[in-house]
Design a protein around this motif. Structure first.
Motif, PDB file in Angstrom:
ATOM      1  N   TYR A 206       0.837  -1.197   0.000  1.00 64.40           N
ATOM      2  CA  TYR A 206       0.000   0.000   0.000  1.00 64.40           C
ATOM      3  C   TYR A 206       0.875   1.251   0.000  1.00 64.40           C
ATOM      4  CZ  TYR A 206       1.345   0.177   4.912  1.00 64.40           C
ATOM      5  OH  TYR A 206       2.073   0.229   6.071  1.00 64.40           O
ATOM      6  N   ALA A 207       0.271   2.362  -0.417  1.00 63.79           N
ATOM      7  CA  ALA A 207       0.864   3.695  -0.288  1.00 63.79           C
ATOM      8  C   ALA A 207      -0.289   4.662  -0.036  1.00 63.79           C
ATOM      9  CB  ALA A 207       1.630   4.086  -1.549  1.00 63.79           C
ATOM     10  N   ALA A 208      -0.250   5.343   1.095  1.00 61.82           N
ATOM     11  CA  ALA A 208      -1.326   6.262   1.481  1.00 61.82           C
ATOM     12  C   ALA A 208      -0.746   7.638   1.733  1.00 61.82           C
ATOM     13  CB  ALA A 208      -2.049   5.756   2.726  1.00 61.82           C
ATOM     14  N   LEU A 209      -1.473   8.661   1.277  1.00 62.33           N
ATOM     15  CA  LEU A 209      -1.045  10.045   1.474  1.00 62.33           C
ATOM     16  C   LEU A 209      -2.206  10.852   2.042  1.00 62.33           C
ATOM     17  CD1 LEU A 209       1.091  12.304   1.104  1.00 62.33           C
ATOM     18  CD2 LEU A 209       0.142  12.678  -1.179  1.00 62.33           C
ATOM     19  N   HIS A 210      -1.950  11.573   3.123  1.00 68.48           N
ATOM     20  CA  HIS A 210      -2.930  12.463   3.745  1.00 68.48           C
ATOM     21  C   HIS A 210      -2.375  13.884   3.686  1.00 68.48           C
ATOM     22  CE1 HIS A 210      -5.077   9.046   5.802  1.00 68.48           C
ATOM     23  NE2 HIS A 210      -3.889   8.497   5.604  1.00 68.48           N
ATOM     24  N   LEU A 211      -3.139  14.785   3.112  1.00 66.54           N
ATOM     25  CA  LEU A 211      -2.751  16.192   3.059  1.00 66.54           C
ATOM     26  C   LEU A 211      -3.835  17.022   3.745  1.00 66.54           C
ATOM     27  CD1 LEU A 211      -1.473  16.539  -0.626  1.00 66.54           C
ATOM     28  CD2 LEU A 211      -0.080  16.478   1.435  1.00 66.54           C
ATOM     29  N   GLU A 212      -3.433  17.800   4.730  1.00 68.56           N
ATOM     30  CA  GLU A 212      -4.382  18.664   5.433  1.00 68.56           C
ATOM     31  C   GLU A 212      -3.758  20.036   5.606  1.00 68.56           C
ATOM     32  OE1 GLU A 212      -6.613  17.297   8.988  1.00 68.56           O
ATOM     33  OE2 GLU A 212      -5.653  18.985  10.022  1.00 68.56           O
ATOM     34  N   HIS A 213      -4.535  21.064   5.254  1.00 72.84           N
ATOM     35  CA  HIS A 213      -4.046  22.431   5.430  1.00 72.84           C
ATOM     36  C   HIS A 213      -5.020  23.214   6.298  1.00 72.84           C
ATOM     37  CE1 HIS A 213      -1.545  25.908   4.509  1.00 72.84           C
ATOM     38  NE2 HIS A 213      -2.668  26.605   4.506  1.00 72.84           N
ATOM     39  N   ASN A 214      -4.502  23.775   7.368  1.00 73.75           N
ATOM     40  CA  ASN A 214      -5.289  24.611   8.270  1.00 73.75           C
ATOM     41  C   ASN A 214      -4.868  26.056   8.037  1.00 73.75           C
ATOM     42  OD1 ASN A 214      -6.399  26.011  10.487  1.00 73.75           O
ATOM     43  ND2 ASN A 214      -6.303  24.189  11.784  1.00 73.75           N
ATOM     44  N   PHE A 215      -5.786  26.879   7.539  1.00 73.93           N
ATOM     45  CA  PHE A 215      -5.462  28.270   7.239  1.00 73.93           C
ATOM     46  C   PHE A 215      -5.423  29.147   8.487  1.00 73.93           C
ATOM     47  CE2 PHE A 215      -6.924  26.806   3.097  1.00 73.93           C
ATOM     48  CZ  PHE A 215      -6.054  27.433   2.231  1.00 73.93           C
ATOM     49  N   ASN A 216      -5.808  28.592   9.635  1.00 74.36           N
ATOM     50  CA  ASN A 216      -5.773  29.329  10.900  1.00 74.36           C
ATOM     51  C   ASN A 216      -6.532  30.655  10.842  1.00 74.36           C
ATOM     52  OD1 ASN A 216      -4.474  27.681  12.799  1.00 74.36           O
ATOM     53  ND2 ASN A 216      -2.464  28.130  11.916  1.00 74.36           N
ATOM     54  N   GLY A 217      -7.623  30.682  10.074  1.00 74.08           N
ATOM     55  CA  GLY A 217      -8.463  31.883  10.026  1.00 74.08           C
ATOM     56  C   GLY A 217      -8.009  32.935   9.045  1.00 74.08           C
ATOM     57  N   ARG A 218      -7.017  32.623   8.231  1.00 76.05           N
ATOM     58  CA  ARG A 218      -6.470  33.604   7.287  1.00 76.05           C
ATOM     59  C   ARG A 218      -7.539  34.124   6.320  1.00 76.05           C
ATOM     60  NH1 ARG A 218      -1.513  36.459   6.075  1.00 76.05           N
ATOM     61  NH2 ARG A 218      -1.681  37.073   3.905  1.00 76.05           N
ATOM     62  N   LEU A 219      -8.395  33.230   5.830  1.00 75.40           N
ATOM     63  CA  LEU A 219      -9.411  33.635   4.865  1.00 75.40           C
ATOM     64  C   LEU A 219     -10.584  34.318   5.553  1.00 75.40           C
ATOM     65  CD1 LEU A 219      -9.410  30.437   2.620  1.00 75.40           C
ATOM     66  CD2 LEU A 219      -8.015  32.504   2.390  1.00 75.40           C
ATOM     67  N   PHE A 220     -11.047  33.743   6.658  1.00 73.30           N
ATOM     68  CA  PHE A 220     -12.194  34.320   7.355  1.00 73.30           C
ATOM     69  C   PHE A 220     -11.883  35.704   7.923  1.00 73.30           C
ATOM     70  CE2 PHE A 220     -13.981  29.842   8.369  1.00 73.30           C
ATOM     71  CZ  PHE A 220     -14.596  29.812   7.130  1.00 73.30           C
ATOM     72  N   SER A 221     -10.606  35.988   8.165  1.00 77.58           N
ATOM     73  CA  SER A 221     -10.238  37.288   8.742  1.00 77.58           C
ATOM     74  C   SER A 221     -10.506  38.429   7.764  1.00 77.58           C
ATOM     75  CB  SER A 221      -8.760  37.296   9.137  1.00 77.58           C
ATOM     76  OG  SER A 221      -7.924  37.237   7.989  1.00 77.58           O
ATOM     77  N   ARG A 222     -10.710  38.112   6.491  1.00 77.27           N
ATOM     78  CA  ARG A 222     -10.985  39.144   5.482  1.00 77.27           C
ATOM     79  C   ARG A 222     -12.492  39.404   5.331  1.00 77.27           C
ATOM     80  NH1 ARG A 222      -6.376  39.941   2.251  1.00 77.27           N
ATOM     81  NH2 ARG A 222      -4.580  39.230   3.458  1.00 77.27           N
ATOM     82  N   ILE A 223     -13.327  38.641   6.035  1.00 75.59           N
ATOM     83  CA  ILE A 223     -14.780  38.752   5.853  1.00 75.59           C
ATOM     84  C   ILE A 223     -15.390  39.455   7.065  1.00 75.59           C
ATOM     85  CG2 ILE A 223     -16.922  37.485   5.460  1.00 75.59           C
ATOM     86  CD1 ILE A 223     -15.228  35.210   4.316  1.00 75.59           C
ATOM     87  N   PRO A 224     -15.993  40.624   6.878  1.00 75.90           N
ATOM     88  CA  PRO A 224     -16.595  41.343   8.016  1.00 75.90           C
ATOM     89  C   PRO A 224     -17.587  40.458   8.768  1.00 75.90           C
ATOM     90  CG  PRO A 224     -16.560  42.721   6.049  1.00 75.90           C
ATOM     91  CD  PRO A 224     -16.150  41.355   5.604  1.00 75.90           C
ATOM     92  N   TYR A 225     -17.700  40.682  10.061  1.00 80.51           N
ATOM     93  CA  TYR A 225     -18.572  39.949  10.981  1.00 80.51           C
ATOM     94  C   TYR A 225     -18.072  38.524  11.206  1.00 80.51           C
ATOM     95  CZ  TYR A 225     -21.595  43.894   9.879  1.00 80.51           C
ATOM     96  OH  TYR A 225     -22.080  45.152   9.675  1.00 80.51           O
ATOM     97  N   LEU A 226     -17.745  37.815  10.128  1.00 79.68           N
ATOM     98  CA  LEU A 226     -17.271  36.449  10.278  1.00 79.68           C
ATOM     99  C   LEU A 226     -15.927  36.409  10.995  1.00 79.68           C
ATOM    100  CD1 LEU A 226     -18.115  33.561   9.611  1.00 79.68           C
ATOM    101  CD2 LEU A 226     -16.865  33.761   7.449  1.00 79.68           C
TER     102      LEU A 226
END
Length: 829
Positions: free
Chosen positions: A726-746
């Motif tokens: 077998y060969a398994a690959l897991h990729l996970e990226h956590n933006f740590n709020g980088r995108l939501f920080s640009r959206i007012p109220y959110l």
């Protein structure tokens, strides 16, 4: 600081007994419309001691020197000079008027221009020269380091001191003090000092720290709290583009990308230590990003930083942290090289972000001295590790500390040591300590025995029904050279008792040579992980899922015995040799592990006996731990890991049924992607050589629970894919709020975005298919790579993450789960 104001609070009245600090000022700065002015410069006249106002226009400034004039300055407004008639002037209400030259200075108000800005010209000079300054200028270096870490409860008032929680501990309030940064009262609850020698080689990119002395009080024998403290205060270099705090990448004000996220203003210039320096104020262009506000002084010839002060932006997406304050000072060496001599960091931890909410200060002050350069050490000096626990380091004399302290402890700090030592014998305090230890470690200490893990006391699965578990371990201290651990469990549905016992003994402290052995008889979901679990008592979360989808009865009854040796010849490199023997059979009447024992496929066997020799290589560069005993606590989990395991099954050995060879590799490496969060790739590869039945094959781990399980495939059922390679690959990226920080109220919700994809390829040989007599049909993802992708929202209510996962292919598989939602609880900064 040496100079502090000591407060005693008696029956709700605040009685200042001494005013040791020479000058203290605080207040709020507003404009003519009564609106607070953020980022105004506040400093003592004819000095480089100052601060800038926060987003609410407030400031607090304290100095050990005496000053008679305070200056308030903000581009676009007239400077204000305030006479100071006394050493303490607090709660001032200051109003600034707009400057008549406002139009000429317009480019420096609000968002400053990226063109024709002298501050940016200076910043570019800093970039050009940063590799020519400080320790980078030399091939090798060595210096002495003294570090003091202190934790304090803050915002202490009379009502707080009257709470019943402090009954019997009232004497601690004799040590209430005042912060030189915030002006708030605080009570020390932990203090630690450490003296060490640091060696580095810029050519080899190596660094090593030798601890010479350590002295602490408060939580001095709690391994988990010490790990937490070490995780909080990692080293950083302000010249780097990004600074890592609380597992987040902050953009440095000296970053090459700083122009895009900071406003810069050239505010002042003057001589500091006979060196002409410029003062530049910086503050964020947008809210909600991981940035700072503050100012720095930079020399006009070397373009090296002389002094910098900065505070984290209020809107930064960090849990439990209300403020971060950093101060660094540099001295000149040989009229050219600037070396860091003082580093101070203070964090205000609080459950709420309100101005008056109570919390805990975490303070670290580090001094660097006695620098020496170009003294070469052999490479082996840096790769070897000092693993042994030296009690002498913990028991240094007062004469030792008088020599290594950069500045002596104040009378108040000496009193803190005595108070904290007395607190350790207080029954009430010990009760609170025990509760905190339980929450951190999961164990309840009773004498020299730890009961737990408490969170494993209750479980449920389709085979055992409701399951209860009791167990524990020996615990004499964090540096125990031996440890015994065991448990017993009972399932009300299968009416069976399970148990496990293990032991470890350190034979050589220098190389961490440890002998271990154990036995476990239990019910387990053996298809929950590709890489082997090295702990004989380890049991996957999938084995006791409180809530599961579909059939959760494919559990096995295992009797596992192991014995072996492990050694750490080099730092963070562990080699292990072990012999394992297990018997395996189905734990459920609806599931079996049957296989054929003859060529004609006439004879079926349902149980398995197998001895296996295991050799493993476990390399974890960058891993930091606390403790020197057989069990150590990780400081954090953001290190790379390379794990290689070789298993050899020998037929006939202890009555074993099969010959085979198994090779497996795991690689995991969390990567902070400057300012854009963290990417975590995990790669698992393996192959089994030889013909073996289901119980010895590699089952791709599915996840039928409603909770997120690391390195398992959310939309796969147990035993849906069976492989021998077998060969398994897991990729996970956590933006740590980088995108939501640009959206007012959110942005105000401090949510965090997660995206990822998982994939696996595998094959199963015809020979292994022919052995199968179980009620599991062998399928392998060999025609197409199986994949699934997900998006998630983390930090919901500061403790919850929810993922939505879609199955990418193999959609025609019977009962295939095409979409699912899973969650996980956890507390993260």
């Amino acid at each position: 600081m040496k100079a502090k104001k000591i407060l005693f609070i008696v029956i709700g009245f605040l009685l200042p007994l001494s005013l040791l600090a020479q000058t203290k000022v605080s207040g709020i700065v507003k404009d003519e419309t009564k609106q607070p002015l953020a980022y105004a410069s506040v400093y003592f006249k004819n000095s480089s001691e100052g601060i800038i106002t926060n987003e609410l226009g407030k400031f607090y400034l304290e100095s050990k020197s005496s000053y008679d004039t305070l200056v308030i300055s903000l581009t676009g407004y007239e400077d204000i000079l305030i006479p100071l008639s006394s050493r303490t002037t607090l709660d001032m209400n200051i109003q600034m008027k707009e400057d008549n030259l406002m139009e000429e200075l317009k480019i420096y108000t609000g968002k400053t221009s990226k063109k024709n800005n002298p501050a940016l010209d200076i910043l570019r000079k800093i970039w050009e020269n940063k590799k020519k300054n400080g320790l980078y200028k030399f091939d090798q270096y060595k210096y002495d380091k003294y570090e003091k870490v202190e934790f304090d409860m803050n915002s202490i008032d009379s009502a707080f001191m009257k709470k019943r929680i402090f009954k019997g501990m009232e004497f601690i309030f004799d040590h209430v003090d005042t912060s030189s940064v915030t002006g708030k009262t605080y009570l020390p609850i932990f203090i630690n000092e450490q003296a060490s020698e640091v060696y580095g080689d810029n050519k080899l990119n190596r660094k090593k720290e030798l601890i010479k002395g350590n002295k602490n009080s408060g939580f001095n024998d709690n391994q988990h709290i010490k790990a937490f403290i070490n995780d909080l205060y990692v080293e950083y270099n302000i010249y780097n583009n990004y600074l890592k705090f609380f597992d987040k990448d902050f953009v440095s004000p000296l970053s090459r990308t700083g122009i895009n996220v900071y406003n810069y203003v050239l505010a002042d210039s003057t001589y500091i230590d006979n060196k002409w320096c410029y003062n530049i104020i910086f503050y964020p262009r947008r809210k909600g990003e991981l940035t700072f506000k503050g100012d720095f002084w930079v020399n006009d010839s070397t373009w090296a930083i002389k002094k910098i002060n900065m505070t984290a932006s209020k809107g930064a997406n960090i849990n439990w942290v209300k403020d971060i304050y950093i101060e660094q000072e540099f001295n000149v060496l040989n009229d050219s090289v600037f070396l860091l001599t003082k580093d101070h960091m203070m964090t205000d931890f609080s459950i709420r972000n309100k101005e008056d909410s109570k919390g805990i200060y975490g303070k670290r002050t580090t001094y660097f001295s006695n620098h020496k350069f170009d003294v070469k050490k052999p490479e082996g000096f840096y790769t070897s590790e000092v693993n042994t626990f030296n009690q002498d380091i913990m028991n240094r004399s007062d004469e030792f500390w008088n020599t290594y302290r950069y500045e002596p402890l104040t009378t108040e700090e000496i009193g803190i040591y005595k108070m904290l030592d007395s607190l350790q014998t207080n029954k009430t305090f010990k009760s609170y300590m025990n509760l905190g230890t339980v929450l951190a470690s999961g164990y309840w200490q009773i004498g020299n025995f730890d009961y737990g893990p408490i969170f494993s006391s209750f479980g449920f699965n389709d085979v055992e029904g409701t399951r209860i578990r009791v167990g524990g371990r020996t615990y004499f201290g964090q540096n125990d050279p031996w440890r015994l651990e065991g448990y017993m469990a009972y399932g009300f549905k299968d009416d069976q008792i399970k148990y496990g016992i293990s032991g470890k003994l350190m034979l050589d402290k220098e190389r961490r040579l440890i002998a271990f052995a154990g036995n476990r008889r239990d019910i387990e979901q053996i298809a929950a992980s590709l890489s082997p679990i090295t702990d004989v008592l380890g049991r996957s979360f999938a084995s006791s899922s409180l809530l599961a989808s579909g059939d959760n009865s494919k559990l096995s009854s295992i009797n596992l015995t192991t014995a072996g040796l492990e050694i750490e010849p080099l730092k963070n490199l562990k080699l292990t040799a072990a012999v394992n023997y297990k018997t395996l059979k189905s734990g459920s009447p609806t599931f079996n592990l049957d296989y054929y024992t003859d060529i004609e496929n006439q004879v079926v066997k349902g149980d398995l006996k197998q001895a296996e020799i295991n050799l493993s290589f476990d390399y974890t560069p960058g891993r930091k731990t606390v403790g020197y005993g057989v069990d150590r606590t990780d400081v954090d989990f953001n290190y790379a890991r390379i794990f290689v395991n070789y298993g050899l099954g020998v037929k006939g050995m202890l009555g074993s049924d099969f010959d085979y060879k198994k090779l497996q590799l795991l690689y995991r490496h969390p990567i902070l992607v400057g300012g854009f969060g963290r990417l975590t790739p995990t790669l698992e590869i393996g192959k089994t050589f030889g013909n073996v039945p289901l119980g010895l094959l590699n089952v791709i781990p599915g996840n039928q629970s409603y909770f997120i399980i690391e390195n398992a495939f959310s939309q796969l059922d147990y035993y849906e894919f069976v492989t021998d390679e077998y060969a398994a690959l897991h990729l996970e990226h956590n933006f740590n709020g980088r995108l939501f920080s640009r959206i007012p109220y959110l942005r105000d919700l401090n949510l965090r975005e997660i995206v990822g994809i998982r994939g696996v390829y595998g094959r199963i040989s015809d020979e292994n298919r022919a052995l199968n007599a179980s009620n599991i049909q062998y399928n392998a993802p060999q025609d197409d790579i199986y994949y699934e992708y997900f998006v998630g929202i983390g930090n919901i209510f500061k403790c919850l993450r929810i993922d939505a996962t879609w199955r990418g292919n193999y959609l025609d598989t019977p009962n295939a789960r095409k979409f699912g939602v899973k969650a996980v609880f956890g507390f993260h900064f």
